[in-house]
Scaffold this active site. Sequence first.
Site, PDB file in Angstrom:
ATOM      1  N   HIS A  62       1.061  -1.278   0.138  1.00 21.07           N
ATOM      2  CA  HIS A  62      -0.058   0.101   0.153  1.00 21.07           C
ATOM      3  C   HIS A  62       0.888   1.410   0.163  1.00 21.07           C
ATOM      4  O   HIS A  62       2.081   1.091   0.138  1.00 21.07           O
ATOM      5  CB  HIS A  62      -1.009   0.125   1.187  1.00 21.07           C
ATOM      6  N   CYS A 120     -10.208  -0.657  22.793  1.00 19.18           N
ATOM      7  CA  CYS A 120     -10.220  -0.786  24.200  1.00 19.18           C
ATOM      8  C   CYS A 120     -10.071  -2.537  24.019  1.00 19.18           C
ATOM      9  O   CYS A 120      -9.561  -3.153  25.144  1.00 19.18           O
ATOM     10  CB  CYS A 120     -11.246  -0.406  24.914  1.00 19.18           C
ATOM     11  N   HIS A 186     -17.136   0.603  27.082  1.00 18.09           N
ATOM     12  CA  HIS A 186     -15.763   0.711  27.201  1.00 18.09           C
ATOM     13  C   HIS A 186     -15.048  -0.450  28.167  1.00 18.09           C
ATOM     14  O   HIS A 186     -15.920  -0.812  29.168  1.00 18.09           O
ATOM     15  CB  HIS A 186     -15.585   1.976  27.945  1.00 18.09           C
ATOM     16  N   HIS A 198      -6.010   0.916  29.157  1.00 17.94           N
ATOM     17  CA  HIS A 198      -7.363   1.112  28.563  1.00 17.94           C
ATOM     18  C   HIS A 198      -7.191   1.962  27.478  1.00 17.94           C
ATOM     19  O   HIS A 198      -5.962   2.716  27.138  1.00 17.94           O
ATOM     20  CB  HIS A 198      -8.528   1.528  29.256  1.00 17.94           C
TER      21      HIS A 198
END
Length: 227
Positions: A62, A120, A186, A198
């Site tokens: 790419h 997450c 989340h 996270h």
Amino acid sequence: MINEMLHLAELAHPQEACGVLLDSGRVYPCRNIAGNPNTQFELDPVDYAAAEQLGKVVGIWHSHPDDTAEPSLVDRVMCERTALPWHIVSWPNGEHTLTAPDGWQAPYEGRPFCWGVFDCFSLAQDWHRRETDINLPRAAAREDFWRHGENPFAAWLASAPVDVVTDEIQRGDLIFMMCEAEVINHVAVYIGDSRILHQLYNQPSQVSIYGGWWQRCTVTVVRPRHE
């Protein structure tokens, strides 16, 4: 080969050109069906299947418009997932890099957000795969599910190999939250010392102190188990 990729990159500019390399040495272009083709690429599966009819796919290529040809963290992790060499060309710089799958692993912190690659849930999966040897199944969800009132994490929690935590939180526990949403949207990994690992939507992955707002957002805490 590189000149052909650069030519296709020029034709596609300012969007990313992409395609595959065949065992015959042919550079096969594929349509880029990414939501934002100026900064991302996704190979059209119809084009990929057509390429496979012509020979064995031995590489992915790419372009990086108006940038260097250095692979991004997303490029590197996807190179590992495909288990194929990745060629990147930059236009108009004319640079070329080749990245081969070699077992590279992304750092936990500082991952750029990319749904399905760096988010997450992917972070929680990666952490447990490396730290506990637990392979968590991925929740089936589209990128903006909470904006449509969908609650895929509820179904995941009902069937995944996890137990609801009723004692003191431990390292590796998964914390599911509702962050400015009406459904769970989340998940964080508790890594000890009141810290969570996270990745918020459209933000880099990070470590935060688990308290205050994060605790108020918490819906449930679960502990993954080996099956």
